[in-house]
Write an enzyme that holds these catalytic residues in place. Structure first.
Site, mmCIF file in Angstrom:
data_model
loop_
_atom_site.group_PDB
_atom_site.id
_atom_site.type_symbol
_atom_site.label_atom_id
_atom_site.label_comp_id
_atom_site.label_asym_id
_atom_site.label_seq_id
_atom_site.Cartn_x
_atom_site.Cartn_y
_atom_site.Cartn_z
ATOM 1 N N THR A 1 42.743 37.419 32.235
ATOM 2 C CA THR A 1 42.434 38.489 33.187
ATOM 3 C C THR A 1 41.520 39.512 32.519
ATOM 4 O O THR A 1 41.584 39.701 31.303
ATOM 5 C CB THR A 1 43.711 39.194 33.692
ATOM 6 N N ASN B 1 41.640 42.503 33.955
ATOM 7 C CA ASN B 1 42.302 43.711 34.461
ATOM 8 C C ASN B 1 43.232 44.279 33.380
ATOM 9 O O ASN B 1 44.269 43.697 33.053
ATOM 10 C CB ASN B 1 43.087 43.325 35.726
ATOM 11 N N ASN C 1 45.155 46.919 33.381
ATOM 12 C CA ASN C 1 46.488 47.302 33.879
ATOM 13 C C ASN C 1 47.428 46.109 33.863
ATOM 14 O O ASN C 1 48.569 46.198 33.423
ATOM 15 C CB ASN C 1 46.400 47.810 35.326
ATOM 16 N N LYS C 2 46.926 44.985 34.363
ATOM 17 C CA LYS C 2 47.761 43.786 34.432
ATOM 18 C C LYS C 2 48.083 43.277 33.030
ATOM 19 O O LYS C 2 49.214 42.887 32.755
ATOM 20 C CB LYS C 2 47.038 42.667 35.208
ATOM 21 N N ASP D 1 47.149 34.917 40.028
ATOM 22 C CA ASP D 1 46.475 35.437 41.205
ATOM 23 C C ASP D 1 47.564 36.001 42.096
ATOM 24 O O ASP D 1 48.669 35.451 42.163
ATOM 25 C CB ASP D 1 45.680 34.336 41.925
ATOM 26 N N THR D 2 47.263 37.129 42.727
ATOM 27 C CA THR D 2 48.266 37.811 43.541
ATOM 28 C C THR D 2 47.697 38.104 44.919
ATOM 29 O O THR D 2 46.521 38.432 45.051
ATOM 30 C CB THR D 2 48.674 39.140 42.862
ATOM 31 N N PHE E 1 48.566 50.272 40.135
ATOM 32 C CA PHE E 1 47.187 49.998 40.537
ATOM 33 C C PHE E 1 47.194 49.284 41.890
ATOM 34 O O PHE E 1 48.255 48.997 42.449
ATOM 35 C CB PHE E 1 46.480 49.140 39.473
ATOM 36 N N GLY E 2 46.000 48.991 42.382
ATOM 37 C CA GLY E 2 45.863 48.222 43.627
ATOM 38 C C GLY E 2 46.608 48.866 44.792
ATOM 39 O O GLY E 2 46.475 50.066 45.054
ATOM 40 N N LYS F 1 59.066 48.322 37.621
ATOM 41 C CA LYS F 1 58.201 47.456 38.437
ATOM 42 C C LYS F 1 58.231 46.028 37.899
ATOM 43 O O LYS F 1 58.316 45.063 38.657
ATOM 44 C CB LYS F 1 56.763 48.004 38.458
HETATM 45 P P1 IMP Z 1 44.420 39.789 41.583
HETATM 46 O O1 IMP Z 1 45.020 38.513 41.957
HETATM 47 O O2 IMP Z 1 45.038 40.396 40.416
HETATM 48 O O3 IMP Z 1 42.942 39.691 41.529
HETATM 49 O O4 IMP Z 1 44.754 40.833 42.704
HETATM 50 C C1 IMP Z 1 44.320 40.715 44.016
HETATM 51 C C2 IMP Z 1 44.411 42.082 44.668
HETATM 52 O O5 IMP Z 1 45.758 42.476 44.776
HETATM 53 C C3 IMP Z 1 43.680 43.214 43.952
HETATM 54 O O6 IMP Z 1 43.148 44.074 44.928
HETATM 55 C C4 IMP Z 1 44.756 43.904 43.183
HETATM 56 O O7 IMP Z 1 44.481 45.271 43.005
HETATM 57 C C5 IMP Z 1 45.951 43.695 44.084
HETATM 58 N N1 IMP Z 1 47.144 43.572 43.270
HETATM 59 C C6 IMP Z 1 47.442 42.593 42.387
HETATM 60 N N2 IMP Z 1 48.612 42.831 41.793
HETATM 61 C C7 IMP Z 1 49.064 43.995 42.317
HETATM 62 C C8 IMP Z 1 50.222 44.779 42.077
HETATM 63 O O8 IMP Z 1 51.083 44.473 41.250
HETATM 64 N N3 IMP Z 1 50.336 45.900 42.798
HETATM 65 C C9 IMP Z 1 49.408 46.302 43.706
HETATM 66 N N4 IMP Z 1 48.303 45.625 43.953
HETATM 67 C C10 IMP Z 1 48.125 44.473 43.262
#
Ligand code: IMP
Length: 191
Positions: free
Chosen positions: A7, A9, A11-12, A68-69, A148-149, A171
């Site tokens: 990643t 990111n 924060n992650k 991926d989230t 974040f996010g 969290k």
């Molecule tokens: P990614 O899979 O990490 O790229 O996340 C996809 C989207 O979901 C991005 O807009 C992230 O900011 C948001 N996201 C991912 N994980 C979290 C979380 O734990 N909390 C809030 N938003 C998240």
């Protein structure tokens, strides 16, 4: 054991590193001089996690995992889902995504939502998938300053606080990524 978390990111990375046991040395993409924009072109979160882990394994030949989230909102037919990162458009900021989601949900009574994380592990030339889910609701106005996010508008079931009002430890314990990571750690520890 050295393992790359694929990643960019920070924060992650910080969130996940804080959960790792001592026998796993977690490396970031910076640590392996990877500054590539890793593709996320699949239409499922599992597909994207797999794509990212394979990209690192194939290009850097090192054991790794990628996540991926997606945030799935029941009243919006599970949108934004796999498109959560770019819900408000390409290169949008988290605040733009939050504003779009709250606008879409204006007047909608059903606030049920869930976060889902898929983690794809590529190790010893084998691939494994771990999933974590956290159910909750989308509140009407952002609250809190951590995380974040979508964290400021997501309140997990059984709690009065949003993710942005919780410590990282809390969290991680109840959250989607934390649950998926706990499964990953159990697997790596041979449990
Ligand atoms: P990614 O899979 O990490 O790229 O996340 C996809 C989207 O979901 C991005 O807009 C992230 O900011 C948001 N996201 C991912 N994980 C979290 C979380 O734990 N909390 C809030 N938003 C998240």
């Amino acid at each position: 054991m050295k393992l790359v978390f694929a990643t960019h990111n920070k924060n992650k990375f910080h969130e996940v590193k804080s959960m790792m046991p001592d026998h796993i040395e977690l490396l970031s993409l910076d640590d392996i001089d990877c500054f590539d924009d890793i593709p996320e072109t699949e239409d499922t979160i599992e597909g994207n996690a797999l794509l990212k882990a394979r990209f690192i394994k194939e290009n850097y030949n090192i054991d790794c995992f990628a996540d991926d989230t997606g945030l799935e909102v029941e009243a919006l037919d599970n949108a934004p889902g796999v498109y959560s990162a770019r819900y408000a458009g390409p290169d949008c900021k988290a605040e733009d995504n939050i504003l779009k989601l709250l606008t879409e949900m204006d007047q909608i009574g059903n606030r049920k939502a869930r976060f889902m994380t898929a983690i794809s592990l590529s190790i010893d030339d084998q691939e494994h998938m771990f999933l974590g889910i956290c159910t909750g609701m989308i509140i009407e106005k952002p609250r809190g300053s951590m995380g974040f996010g979508y964290d400021p508008i997501f309140q997990p079931n059984g709690f009065e606080s949003t993710f942005s009002e919780m410590s990282l430890e809390q969290k991680s314990e109840i959250g989607h990524r934390g649950k998926a990571i706990q499964k990953l750690i159990a697997f790596l520890s041979g449990v």
